[in-house]
Design a protein around this motif. Structure first.
Motif, short mmCIF file in Angstrom:
data_model
loop_
_atom_site.label_atom_id
_atom_site.label_comp_id
_atom_site.label_asym_id
_atom_site.label_seq_id
_atom_site.Cartn_x
_atom_site.Cartn_y
_atom_site.Cartn_z
N GLU A 18 44.95 45.48 41.67
CA GLU A 18 45.64 44.85 40.54
C GLU A 18 47.05 44.42 40.97
O GLU A 18 47.53 43.36 40.58
CB GLU A 18 45.72 45.81 39.35
N GLU A 51 48.56 41.26 35.33
CA GLU A 51 48.03 42.08 36.43
C GLU A 51 48.84 43.36 36.59
O GLU A 51 48.30 44.44 36.83
CB GLU A 51 48.00 41.30 37.74
N HIS A 54 47.75 45.70 34.05
CA HIS A 54 46.47 46.33 34.39
C HIS A 54 46.68 47.51 35.34
O HIS A 54 46.06 48.56 35.19
CB HIS A 54 45.52 45.33 35.08
N GLU A 95 40.03 36.18 40.33
CA GLU A 95 39.52 36.85 39.13
C GLU A 95 38.06 37.25 39.33
O GLU A 95 37.64 38.34 38.92
CB GLU A 95 39.66 35.98 37.89
N ASN A 98 37.89 40.23 41.46
CA ASN A 98 38.32 41.42 40.74
C ASN A 98 37.22 41.93 39.80
O ASN A 98 37.03 43.13 39.66
CB ASN A 98 39.61 41.16 39.97
N GLN A 128 38.15 41.09 32.03
CA GLN A 128 37.71 40.15 33.08
C GLN A 128 36.91 38.99 32.49
O GLN A 128 37.01 37.86 32.97
CB GLN A 128 36.90 40.88 34.16
N GLU A 131 39.57 36.73 31.19
CA GLU A 131 40.37 36.10 32.23
C GLU A 131 39.56 35.04 32.99
O GLU A 131 40.08 33.99 33.33
CB GLU A 131 40.91 37.15 33.20
#
Ligand code: FEO
Length: 169
Positions: A18, A51, A54, A95, A98, A128, A131
């Motif tokens: 993150e 981020e 997060h 993204e 992630n 997510q 995003e």
């Protein structure tokens, strides 16, 4: 600690990811601003702040479980980009990566029967989805504008206005 050592390590690795994403968004913001697209720059800065949030959220979860936080070093992000299209493609790709990382973490939490962590990770999965949706749309618009300078300037302004609203919220 109450957390399986393997999971504790993986959660710490995710905190680092993150922060790595935070750093990468800072680099994307810097690039946009360096070519005078300050609206896109501000937009990337709001993502950077997300981020960071997060990382904080995950870190606090680890601490709430009585587990250990071990902050790792953050690597310098990619700093050179050829175009605004590349900037947005990079953000979307990040993204997607992630999301895959959260999936792996989720699988591990299930494997070691840590249902509290499974539940805590649900928030990250939902985040997510949001995003990826937002960044897919942004990337699509920037790609569509392409070589059309006035379209790109209009998007820059629109994204900047959006970022300003996000800061107020
Ligand atoms: Fe923290 Fe965009 O994932």
């Amino acid at each position: 600690s109450m957390i399986d050592p393997k999971l504790e390590k993986a959660l710490n690795a995710q905190v680092n990811k993150e922060l790595q994403a935070w750093y990468s968004y800072l680099s994307l913001a810097a690039y946009c601003k360096s070519i005078n697209f300050n609206g896109f720059g501000a937009y990337m800065e709001t993502h950077a702040r997300e981020e960071q949030a997060h990382a904080h959220r995950l870190m606090n979860y680890v601490l709430d479980r009585g587990a250990q936080i071990e902050l790792q070093s953050i690597k310098p992000p990619k700093m050179e980009y050829d175009s605004l299209v590349e900037v947005f493609e990079h953000a979307l790709e990040q993204e997607e990566q992630n999301t895959r990382a959260i999936y792996e973490l989720y699988e591990l939490a299930k494997e070691v029967n840590d249902y509290s962590t499974v539940a805590a990770l649900q928030w990250f999965l939902d985040e997510q989805v949001e995003e990826e949706k937002v960044m897919t749309e942004a990337m699509g618009l920037v790609r569509f504008a392409g070589d059309d300078k006035s379209a790109m300037l209009a998007l820059n302004q629109q994204f900047g206005a959006q970022a300003a609203t996000a800061v107020e919220e």
